[in-house]
Design a protein around this motif. Structure first.
Motif, PDB file in Angstrom:
ATOM      1  N   GLU A   1       0.779  -1.221  -0.135  1.00 58.33           N
ATOM      2  CA  GLU A   1       0.019  -0.126  -0.120  1.00 58.33           C
ATOM      3  C   GLU A   1       0.813   1.079   0.019  1.00 58.33           C
ATOM      4  O   GLU A   1       0.575   2.250  -0.662  1.00 58.33           O
ATOM      5  CB  GLU A   1      -0.868  -0.006   1.143  1.00 58.33           C
ATOM      6  N   GLU A   2       1.907   1.137   0.641  1.00 63.90           N
ATOM      7  CA  GLU A   2       2.904   2.514   0.719  1.00 63.90           C
ATOM      8  C   GLU A   2       3.451   2.649  -0.580  1.00 63.90           C
ATOM      9  O   GLU A   2       3.579   3.773  -1.025  1.00 63.90           O
ATOM     10  CB  GLU A   2       3.930   2.138   1.802  1.00 63.90           C
TER      11      GLU A   2
ATOM     12  N   PRO B   1       6.203  10.685  -2.178  1.00 58.35           N
ATOM     13  CA  PRO B   1       6.395   9.973  -1.011  1.00 58.35           C
ATOM     14  C   PRO B   1       5.072   9.963  -0.001  1.00 58.35           C
ATOM     15  O   PRO B   1       4.515  11.107   0.114  1.00 58.35           O
ATOM     16  CB  PRO B   1       7.535  10.272  -0.196  1.00 58.35           C
ATOM     17  N   HIS B   2       4.688   8.818   0.432  1.00 58.17           N
ATOM     18  CA  HIS B   2       3.319   8.825   1.255  1.00 58.17           C
ATOM     19  C   HIS B   2       3.342   7.619   2.193  1.00 58.17           C
ATOM     20  O   HIS B   2       2.752   6.701   1.901  1.00 58.17           O
ATOM     21  CB  HIS B   2       2.240   8.798   0.176  1.00 58.17           C
TER      22      HIS B   2
ATOM     23  N   ALA C   1      -4.813  -4.128  11.168  1.00 57.71           N
ATOM     24  CA  ALA C   1      -5.970  -4.383  10.292  1.00 57.71           C
ATOM     25  C   ALA C   1      -5.942  -2.977   9.691  1.00 57.71           C
ATOM     26  O   ALA C   1      -5.487  -1.975  10.229  1.00 57.71           O
ATOM     27  CB  ALA C   1      -6.965  -4.600  11.117  1.00 57.71           C
ATOM     28  N   GLU C   2      -6.489  -2.889   8.685  1.00 55.28           N
ATOM     29  CA  GLU C   2      -6.654  -1.481   7.599  1.00 55.28           C
ATOM     30  C   GLU C   2      -7.919  -0.821   7.987  1.00 55.28           C
ATOM     31  O   GLU C   2      -8.835  -1.640   8.022  1.00 55.28           O
ATOM     32  CB  GLU C   2      -6.694  -1.883   6.202  1.00 55.28           C
ATOM     33  N   PHE C   3      -7.727   0.319   8.409  1.00 54.54           N
ATOM     34  CA  PHE C   3      -8.887   1.199   8.728  1.00 54.54           C
ATOM     35  C   PHE C   3      -8.952   2.282   7.768  1.00 54.54           C
ATOM     36  O   PHE C   3      -9.808   3.218   8.341  1.00 54.54           O
ATOM     37  CB  PHE C   3      -8.653   1.574  10.343  1.00 54.54           C
ATOM     38  N   GLY C   4      -8.532   2.404   6.726  1.00 57.45           N
ATOM     39  CA  GLY C   4      -8.483   3.345   5.780  1.00 57.45           C
ATOM     40  C   GLY C   4      -7.388   3.605   4.888  1.00 57.45           C
ATOM     41  O   GLY C   4      -6.532   2.716   5.015  1.00 57.45           O
ATOM     42  N   ASN C   5      -7.591   4.305   3.865  1.00 55.74           N
ATOM     43  CA  ASN C   5      -6.461   4.555   2.960  1.00 55.74           C
ATOM     44  C   ASN C   5      -5.091   4.832   3.575  1.00 55.74           C
ATOM     45  O   ASN C   5      -4.900   5.912   4.096  1.00 55.74           O
ATOM     46  CB  ASN C   5      -6.930   5.535   1.636  1.00 55.74           C
ATOM     47  N   GLY C   6      -4.279   3.923   3.820  1.00 54.59           N
ATOM     48  CA  GLY C   6      -3.010   4.060   4.451  1.00 54.59           C
ATOM     49  C   GLY C   6      -3.044   4.328   5.669  1.00 54.59           C
ATOM     50  O   GLY C   6      -2.116   4.590   6.206  1.00 54.59           O
TER      51      GLY C   6
ATOM     52  N   PRO D   1     -12.534  -0.565   4.412  1.00 58.99           N
ATOM     53  CA  PRO D   1     -12.059   0.574   4.933  1.00 58.99           C
ATOM     54  C   PRO D   1     -11.594   1.597   3.698  1.00 58.99           C
ATOM     55  O   PRO D   1     -11.452   2.803   4.199  1.00 58.99           O
ATOM     56  CB  PRO D   1     -10.780   0.088   5.861  1.00 58.99           C
ATOM     57  N   LYS D   2     -11.322   1.021   2.816  1.00 57.08           N
ATOM     58  CA  LYS D   2     -11.067   2.086   1.661  1.00 57.08           C
ATOM     59  C   LYS D   2     -12.622   2.750   1.108  1.00 57.08           C
ATOM     60  O   LYS D   2     -12.259   3.660   0.467  1.00 57.08           O
ATOM     61  CB  LYS D   2     -10.234   1.263   0.370  1.00 57.08           C
ATOM     62  N   LYS D   3     -13.404   1.887   0.949  1.00 56.94           N
ATOM     63  CA  LYS D   3     -14.783   2.547   0.425  1.00 56.94           C
ATOM     64  C   LYS D   3     -15.600   3.243   1.701  1.00 56.94           C
ATOM     65  O   LYS D   3     -16.253   4.318   1.174  1.00 56.94           O
ATOM     66  CB  LYS D   3     -15.558   1.210   0.099  1.00 56.94           C
ATOM     67  N   TYR D   4     -15.466   3.014   2.666  1.00 60.70           N
ATOM     68  CA  TYR D   4     -16.387   3.452   3.787  1.00 60.70           C
ATOM     69  C   TYR D   4     -15.594   4.342   4.783  1.00 60.70           C
ATOM     70  O   TYR D   4     -14.454   3.957   5.250  1.00 60.70           O
ATOM     71  CB  TYR D   4     -17.079   2.391   4.505  1.00 60.70           C
ATOM     72  N   HIS D   5     -16.184   5.364   5.249  1.00 59.25           N
ATOM     73  CA  HIS D   5     -15.628   6.310   6.301  1.00 59.25           C
ATOM     74  C   HIS D   5     -16.483   6.002   7.485  1.00 59.25           C
ATOM     75  O   HIS D   5     -17.436   5.580   7.497  1.00 59.25           O
ATOM     76  CB  HIS D   5     -15.886   7.579   5.691  1.00 59.25           C
ATOM     77  N   ILE D   6     -15.989   6.389   8.598  1.00 54.25           N
ATOM     78  CA  ILE D   6     -16.669   6.333   9.798  1.00 54.25           C
ATOM     79  C   ILE D   6     -17.890   6.759   9.949  1.00 54.25           C
ATOM     80  O   ILE D   6     -18.918   6.490  10.814  1.00 54.25           O
ATOM     81  CB  ILE D   6     -15.657   6.483  11.008  1.00 54.25           C
ATOM     82  N   ASN D   7     -18.097   7.822   9.159  1.00 53.46           N
ATOM     83  CA  ASN D   7     -19.332   8.827   9.271  1.00 53.46           C
ATOM     84  C   ASN D   7     -20.287   8.536   8.016  1.00 53.46           C
ATOM     85  O   ASN D   7     -21.101   9.148   7.602  1.00 53.46           O
ATOM     86  CB  ASN D   7     -19.211  10.338   9.306  1.00 53.46           C
ATOM     87  N   SER D   8     -20.055   7.393   7.279  1.00 53.58           N
ATOM     88  CA  SER D   8     -20.748   7.042   6.146  1.00 53.58           C
ATOM     89  C   SER D   8     -22.081   6.751   6.334  1.00 53.58           C
ATOM     90  O   SER D   8     -22.695   6.191   7.589  1.00 53.58           O
ATOM     91  CB  SER D   8     -20.332   5.494   5.694  1.00 53.58           C
TER      92      SER D   8
END
Length: 223
Positions: free
Chosen positions: A37-38, A46-47, A152-157, A191-198
């Protein structure tokens, strides 16, 4: 040729077993998927991914209960596999060209996140099934949940509950309240598709289910 293939498979399994034994005591500094992912995020500039290990007893108990309720309500009562769920998912796959979700325990998901690719394949699923009982034999339930929550992945990056808590709520994972924990657990499905406030109906259903179920699940004690 067959003997060579058999030896190669045996060597691969020994490699995984050695790493499982190692990570029973050593906290992973990254995973293959994090590095992948990096690289993806850094194509133009760089990210670095956001990742910070936090010990099990420094994670909010609400977060532990919410994740178990969301992903594997029987986590404390199986040996890493739930054959009924696996067979149901396999039947759905046979009837559809798409890979059906479900069937994976938290133990299997930890194996996938720590060692394997995120590509949907039968080879990966077979590896999960082979390695899950080994992880359960060499690690405690507490260690499995601790590693899962940290990689675990919780979002983009965004990887691990500490990085997620800092990114979304500007606080440490130990300070997460019940509602925040439920929101974080609800997006683990994608987690890439949905945000916590979705406002997605799927996420809203997951939020309600997790809220109802988390009081019923068991989690490993701190000590």
């Amino acid at each position: 040729m067959f003997l060579f293939l058999l030896l190669a498979v045996f060597a691969l399994e020994l490699f995984y077993i050695a790493r499982i034994a190692l990570f029973a005591f050593i906290d992973p500094s990254s995973t293959p998927y994090m590095r992948q992912e990096e690289d993806r995020l850094s194509e133009n500039a760089p990210h670095p991914v956001r990742y910070s290990w936090v010990d099990y007893d420094k994670i909010s108990p609400y977060m532990k209960s919410a994740v178990v309720a969301a992903e594997d309500a029987n986590f404390m009562h199986h040996n890493g596999l739930q054959w009924g769920a696996i067979l149901t998912a396999a039947q759905r796959n046979l009837l559809s060209e798409r890979h059906a979700p479900g069937g994976s325990t938290l133990t299997q998901q930890t194996i996938k996140n720590l060692f394997l690719s995120h590509d949907r394949s039968y080879f990966r699923k077979i590896q999960e099934i082979i390695l899950a009982p080994i992880v359960e034999a060499l690690w405690s339930k507490k260690r499995i949940l601790e590693v899962y929550l940290n990689i675990a992945e919780f979002g983009n990056g965004i990887f691990g509950v500490e990085a997620a808590s800092r990114a979304y709520f500007h606080k440490s994972a130990s300070q997460l309240n019940r509602n925040e924990a439920i929101r974080l657990a609800s997006i683990l499905i994608n987690p890439k598709k949905y945000h916590i406030n979705s406002n997605s109906s799927l996420i809203q259903r997951r939020v309600h289910r997790i809220a109802n179920d988390m009081r019923l699940v068991d989690i490993p004690k701190n000590k």
